[in-house]
Design an enzyme around this catalytic site. Structure first.
Site, short mmCIF file in Angstrom:
data_model
loop_
_atom_site.label_atom_id
_atom_site.label_comp_id
_atom_site.label_asym_id
_atom_site.label_seq_id
_atom_site.Cartn_x
_atom_site.Cartn_y
_atom_site.Cartn_z
N HIS A 1 13.58 64.66 59.51
CA HIS A 1 13.88 66.10 59.52
C HIS A 1 13.96 66.58 58.08
O HIS A 1 14.59 65.94 57.23
CB HIS A 1 15.19 66.37 60.24
CG HIS A 1 15.39 67.80 60.61
ND1 HIS A 1 15.67 68.78 59.68
CD2 HIS A 1 15.34 68.43 61.81
CE1 HIS A 1 15.79 69.94 60.29
NE2 HIS A 1 15.58 69.76 61.59
N GLU B 1 17.24 74.01 62.39
CA GLU B 1 16.05 74.80 62.14
C GLU B 1 16.26 76.30 62.39
O GLU B 1 15.53 77.14 61.88
CB GLU B 1 14.92 74.29 63.05
CG GLU B 1 13.55 74.41 62.46
CD GLU B 1 12.64 73.31 62.97
OE1 GLU B 1 11.47 73.63 63.22
OE2 GLU B 1 13.09 72.17 63.12
N GLU C 1 29.43 54.85 79.44
CA GLU C 1 29.16 55.24 78.05
C GLU C 1 29.82 54.26 77.09
O GLU C 1 31.03 54.02 77.17
CB GLU C 1 29.70 56.66 77.80
CG GLU C 1 29.75 57.11 76.36
CD GLU C 1 28.40 57.06 75.67
OE1 GLU C 1 28.33 56.48 74.56
OE2 GLU C 1 27.41 57.59 76.22
N VAL D 1 27.19 48.61 78.25
CA VAL D 1 26.28 47.86 79.14
C VAL D 1 25.45 46.89 78.30
O VAL D 1 24.77 47.28 77.36
CB VAL D 1 25.37 48.81 79.94
CG1 VAL D 1 24.34 48.03 80.74
CG2 VAL D 1 26.22 49.68 80.88
N HIS E 1 15.77 61.52 61.73
CA HIS E 1 16.40 62.39 62.71
C HIS E 1 16.15 61.99 64.16
O HIS E 1 17.03 62.09 65.00
CB HIS E 1 15.91 63.82 62.49
CG HIS E 1 16.48 64.82 63.45
ND1 HIS E 1 17.84 64.94 63.67
CD2 HIS E 1 15.88 65.72 64.27
CE1 HIS E 1 18.06 65.90 64.55
NE2 HIS E 1 16.89 66.37 64.96
N THR F 1 23.34 64.24 71.74
CA THR F 1 23.29 65.61 72.23
C THR F 1 24.32 66.48 71.51
O THR F 1 24.06 67.63 71.18
CB THR F 1 23.53 65.66 73.75
OG1 THR F 1 22.60 64.80 74.41
CG2 THR F 1 23.38 67.08 74.29
N GLY G 1 18.59 74.61 69.39
CA GLY G 1 18.49 75.19 70.72
C GLY G 1 17.60 74.37 71.64
O GLY G 1 17.23 73.25 71.33
N ARG H 1 7.78 69.98 61.36
CA ARG H 1 8.76 69.23 60.56
C ARG H 1 8.10 68.21 59.64
O ARG H 1 8.56 67.99 58.51
CB ARG H 1 9.75 68.53 61.50
CG ARG H 1 10.68 69.50 62.18
CD ARG H 1 11.59 68.81 63.18
NE ARG H 1 12.60 69.75 63.68
CZ ARG H 1 13.53 69.44 64.56
NH1 ARG H 1 13.58 68.22 65.06
NH2 ARG H 1 14.41 70.34 64.95
N GLU I 1 15.76 60.41 74.90
CA GLU I 1 15.19 59.81 73.69
C GLU I 1 14.92 58.32 73.82
O GLU I 1 14.20 57.75 73.00
CB GLU I 1 16.12 60.08 72.49
CG GLU I 1 15.45 59.87 71.15
CD GLU I 1 16.36 60.17 69.96
OE1 GLU I 1 15.96 59.83 68.83
OE2 GLU I 1 17.44 60.75 70.15
#
Length: 507
Positions: A300, A313, A92, A214, A440, A101, A107, A337, A470
Site C-alpha cells: 500500500h 485511500e 478465533e 485451531v 498491506h 477487518t 470502505g 496502488r 483473504e
C-alpha cells in the site's frame, strides 16, 4: 522472543480495543460524550465486547458448522448459516474478534446499489468488473470476479438489513465511479463493520470463542469432519462438525513466508494485525487444497511508518495530494496502488507526504483517528505547513495553486488525474501526514470456486471444506483495488455460510 511477542500482542490489542469503540456514526451516546470521558467510554465498550464472548465452559463437542476466524468473512458466514437453520460456532485465535477487518479504512466497493441510485451516481456491474479486471492487470479469476460484482449490491442491502448502513460514498484508486461505501458519518469502515457484526452474532446467540487457536482441520473417509483447537494456549480439544469454513485471513504478518515468496519485500513494514500469519492456508494445503498467486502481495502506498498504520485511500479520494521532499506532486494519486507505490519508490527518499485541507478532514472522519495517534501535522497556511514538513515554501504554494486550478478546470495537465477532484484544497487549516509504502494485503491464497468450496489440484471440491476472504486467492489478480477486500469478505463470507448449510442439508 516470547517477551517481545507478548509486548507486540499487547500493543496491537490496545490499538484494536481503542479503535473498536470508534467509527459508529449511529452511536449518539458517543457523539454526546466529551473528550475527557471518551477514553473511559471506549474502555467500557471494549470490556463489554470482551465479556460477551462465549465462556469456555459452554463449548460443545459437536456443531453443524465450525467457522475458523472471527473477521468480517467469518461472522458473515456464521450469520447466514444460522439463518439457514444451522448451529454454527466461531473459533478465533486472537483475544478479540475482528482480525484485519478492524483495520479496514476506506470502505466497501459495490455497484448498482440503492445508495448510489439515491445519490444519482450512475454505475454498472459491468464497469465495476472491467475496472477491477484492469486493476488486476487482467489476471483475476474471471468467474470469481463476475460473481463478486454481481452480488455486491445485495451485500450492501444485507448489511443494511442488519443495522450496518454504508451510505456515504467516495472513490478509490483505479476506479472512475464513486462506489466505495462508508458509514454515514464518513468514518473508517472496519471498526464500524466489526462492531455491527459482533452485535448481530451475539443477538443470534451464535457462540464465538476467542483465544481458540485451531491447529488442524480433521477429516475422515475423504470428508472434513472437524478441528483440533488449543484454547488459551493450554487446553486441547477436538470438535466435530459436518462442515468447516476457513476465514483466517492472509499472511501479511508472516515475514518468513513473505520473504520466501517475495524476498524483495524484506524490510518493509506491514499494516497487518499480528494474527495474519497464513494458518488457514497451511492447514488447507495439508488436506490437499491448492494455492494460487502466492507471490502477489500488495504494497500500500500510504502507510505511516513508525506505527505501521494504514492511511486510507479515502483521504486521497476526497481530494488530498501527494508531494515529494521538493514540495511538488509526482504522480496521479488515484492511480492503482501498485503504480502509486512505484512512483513513491522512484523518489530518492522513497517516501512522500499527504497534503490536504479542512474540507478533506471534515469528509474523512478517519483523519480524527490519525490525529489522535499523532500522525497529523497542522498549520494555518500552506507556507507554515511547508516549514513544518520541511519542504520549500514557494514550491508547495505553487503546487497547491496549480492543483486548485486543475480542480477548477477539471483537468490535471500534470498527471492526468480525473477522480477525487470535487473539491479544491483552499480551506485552512492545512494538514499533512508523512507516509511511505508498506505491506498491506496478500492477493494469493487457497483456490476456491464461486460456491466457496476449497479445490484440490485437480479442481475438485474437498468435501465439507469452505473458505472465504483473504485466506483465498485469485479474485484480485496481481493488484487489488482499494475497497474490494471489504466487499470480498461480505460477499464470499455470506456465500460460505449459505453453501456450507446447503452442503449439510444435502447429505
Amino acid at each position: 522472543m516470547k517477551k517481545k511477542a507478548a509486548g507486540a500482542l499487547s500493543l496491537v490489542l490496545s490499538v484494536m480495543l481503542v479503535t473498536a469503540g470508534c467509527g459508529n456514526g449511529n452511536d449518539k451516546v458517543n457523539e454526546s460524550k466529551s473528550n475527557n470521558n471518551e477514553k473511559k467510554e471506549v474502555e467500557a465498550v471494549s470490556g463489554a465486547s470482551e465479556a460477551s464472548y462465549t465462556p469456555f465452559d459452554q463449548l460443545k463437542d459437536k456443531y453443524d458448522i465450525i467457522i475458523v476466524g472471527a473477521g468480517g468473512a467469518g461472522m458473515s458466514a456464521a450469520l447466514e448459516a444460522k439463518e439457514k437453520g444451522m448451529n454454527p460456532v466461531i473459533l478465533e485465535k486472537m483475544p478479540v474478534a475482528g482480525g484485519n477487518t478492524t483495520k479496514s479504512s476506506s470502505g466497501m466497493n459495490a455497484s448498482e446499489t440503492k445508495f448510489q441510485k439515491e445519490q444519482n451516481i450512475e454505475d454498472s456491474n459491468d464497469l465495476f468488473y472491467e475496472e477491477s479486471l484492469k486493476g488486476g492487470h487482467d489476471t483475476n479469476d474471471k468467474e470469481m470476479l463476475r460473481f463478486f460484482v454481481d452480488n455486491s449490491a445485495s451485500a450492501i442491502d444485507w448489511l443494511d438489513s442488519i443495522g450496518i448502513r454504508l451510505n456515504n460514498i467516495t472513490i478509490t484508486g483505479g476506479m472512475n465511479e464513486k462506489r466505495t461505501h462508508r458509514p454515514e458519518d464518513g468514518s473508517a469502515v472496519g471498526q464500524y463493520l466489526v462492531k455491527g457484526l459482533v452485535k448481530n452474532v451475539q443477538e443470534k446467540e451464535i457462540p464465538l470463542f476467542v483465544n481458540a487457536d485451531v491447529k488442524e482441520i480433521t477429516e475422515k473417509d475423504g470428508k472434513v469432519n472437524g478441528v483440533k483447537v488449543l484454547f488459551n494456549q493450554t487446553e486441547e480439544k477436538t470438535i466435530t462438525a459436518d462442515a468447516v469454513v476457513v476465514t483466517t485471513g492472509g499472511f501479511g504478518a508472516n515475514m518468513d513466508l513473505i520473504s520466501e515468496v517475495r524476498p524483495d519485500l524484506e524490510g518493509y513494514v506491514t499494516t497487518n494485525q499480528i494474527g495474519s500469519t497464513g494458518d488457514g492456508i497451511k492447514m488447507i494445503e495439508k488436506l490437499g487444497g491448492t494455492t494460487v498467486d502466492m507471490d502477489q502481495i500488495q504494497v500500500h502506498p500510504t502507510v505511516q511508518q513508525e506505527k505501521s498504520y494504514l492511511i486510507g485511500e479515502a483521504v486521497r479520494g476526497e481530494g488530498a495530494i501527494l508531494v515529494s521532499s521538493e514540495g511538488t506532486r509526482f504522480t496521479n494519486e488515484l492511480d492503482t496502488r501498485d503504480k502509486v507505490t512505484a512512483s513513491i519508490n522512484t523518489l530518492p527518499e522513497k517516501a512522500a507526504t499527504l497534503v490536504f485541507d479542512s474540507g478533506v478532514k471534515s469528509r474523512v472522519k478517519a483523519v480524527e483517528q490519525y490525529d489522535k495517534m499523532g500522525f497529523v501535522i497542522q498549520a494555518d497556511s500552506i507556507e507554515a505547513l511547508a516549514k513544518e514538513i520541511g519542504v520549500p515554501e514557494d514550491k508547495l504554494a505553487t503546487t497547491l495553486d496549480t492543483w486548485n486550478s486543475a480542480v477548477k478546470n477539471k483537468k490535471d495537465a500534470e498527471f492526468g488525474r480525473t477522480t477525487g477532484m470535487d473539491n479544491d484544497l483552499s480551506t485552512g487549516p492545512f494538514y499533512a501526514i508523512k507516509i511511505a509504502p508498506g505491506i498491506h494485503y496478500t492477493m494469493g491464497g487457497v483456490k476456491i470456486n464461486t460456491n466457496t468450496e476449497v479445490l484440490n489440484k485437480d479442481g475438485e471440491a474437498i468435501a465439507g471444506l469452505f473458505a472465504a476472504g483473504e485466506v483465498t486467492g485469485g479474485l484480485h489478480g496481481q493488484n487489488r483495488i482499494g475497497g474490494n477486500s471489504v466487499a470480498e469478505i461480505i460477499i464470499f463470507g455470506r456465500q460460505a455460510g449459505i453453501k456450507s448449510a446447503e452442503f449439510i442439508k444435502a447429505k
